[in-house]
Design a protein around this motif. Structure first.
Motif, PDB file in Angstrom:
ATOM      1  N   THR A  56       5.681  -6.300   6.446  1.00 57.70           N
ATOM      2  CA  THR A  56       6.424  -5.522   5.455  1.00 57.70           C
ATOM      3  C   THR A  56       5.441  -4.715   4.620  1.00 57.70           C
ATOM      4  N   ALA A  57       5.965  -3.747   3.921  1.00 57.83           N
ATOM      5  CA  ALA A  57       5.117  -2.941   3.040  1.00 57.83           C
ATOM      6  C   ALA A  57       4.473  -3.806   1.974  1.00 57.83           C
ATOM      7  N   GLU A  58       5.241  -4.775   1.451  1.00 57.21           N
ATOM      8  CA  GLU A  58       4.701  -5.647   0.405  1.00 57.21           C
ATOM      9  C   GLU A  58       3.533  -6.475   0.928  1.00 57.21           C
TER      10      GLU A  58
END
Length: 303
Positions: A15-17
């Motif tokens: 994920t981007a996070e």
């Protein structure tokens, strides 16, 4: 500039996070390696990050389960080796053995757990001082106080009240701080002045490393200077170290500051300390850090 890089490799879902978190970890590693570089997040950093998570989780449980405890290293007279005080040093008792501060304290700082660890150490140190006074072996105690503890509202008042409730004199406690703590925290000086005004003695720990400056000996509200072990190690063999350390001891004497030489491990080092006018020290030559029961045995034997 310090740059951290993370990549979503083929066949992996990120994920981007998660990517941003990994890049952030890599950026911190770049800073830790001296800045002005870039670091790519890899399996090694992943393992280190997982270790820190594991240590933090275990540390939180240790605090809740009272597995954080104080060991005590005697501070002695160099001339005869007799104990004149003791420094409380944090330890973590695990199923695999007792861990020293170098194995977990950095994680505690990053996780914001230092005030919790500090409270345990304060309680243990005051309880030890109270115990030794009760059995007729009163002893001065040295207690390390971290940067985050100095920021806690009401820290001074709570410490003063705790010592007085135990029927002890604040003057029997040396509060050890680092120069970085004083320089990095705006309220540090007022806190130290309040403690000193209440009767506590203030010690400047690890002098000779980091931001050390002779001006601090004059400007800071301190009573004791603890000379870092790096000076003691080369004292018998290096003329430059010998000259610098001798000058420092002489200067502290002129400023009415007591000096404790840290890290004495050999008779030659002890002899060199005496030669330059040092009279108080601690180190493995005399005693390693020990549980309170062993310290009691030392004190009773000396009696």
């Amino acid at each position: 500039m310090s740059i951290g890089i993370s990549m979503c490799r083929a066949g992996r879902t990120r994920t981007a996070e998660e990517l941003l978190g990994d890049a952030d970890t890599a950026a911190y590693e770049a800073k830790a390696r001296g800045r002005e570089r870039w670091i790519v997040f890899d399996d090694q950093l992943q393992a280190a990050a997982q270790r820190r998570l594991d240590v933090e989780s275990g540390l939180r449980m240790a605090i809740a389960n009272s597995d954080i405890e104080a060991f005590f290293q005697p501070i002695v007279s160099v001339r005869d080796g007799r104990t004149i005080g003791a420094e409380a040093l944090v330890r973590w008792r695990t199923a695999d053995g007792v861990l020293g501060p170098g194995q977990f304290l950095d994680v505690a700082e990053d996780a914001g757990l230092m005030p919790d660890v500090g409270k345990i150490m304060i309680d243990a140190t005051i309880a030890a001082a109270e115990h030794f006074a009760t059995i007729g072996c009163p002893i001065n105690m040295s207690l390390n106080v971290s940067d985050p503890e100095l920021k806690v509202p009401g820290f001074c008042d709570a410490l003063i009240a705790r010592v007085l409730e135990a029927g002890l004199e604040p003057s029997s406690f040396l509060i050890e701080i680092t120069e970085s703590a004083v320089l990095a925290i705006d309220p540090a000086l007022p806190v130290l002045r309040q403690l000193r005004g209440a009767g506590f003695r203030i010690g400047l720990d690890d002098f000779g490393t980091g931001f050390s400056s002779l001006a601090h000996l004059r400007e800071l509200p301190i009573d004791v200077v603890k000379v870092d072990r790096s000076f003691v190690a080369d004292l018998p063999t290096d003329p430059v170290t010998h000259a610098v350390t001798a000058s420092l001891v002489s200067l502290c004497g002129a400023l009415a500051l007591d000096v404790v030489m840290e890290g004495i491990e050999t008779p030659d080092q002890a002899a060199a300390v005496l030669e330059i006018g040092g009279t108080v020290a601690q180190g493995y030559l005399y005693h390693r850090p020990m549980p309170i029961d062993d310290l009691e045995s030392v004190l009773m034997a000396e009696r």
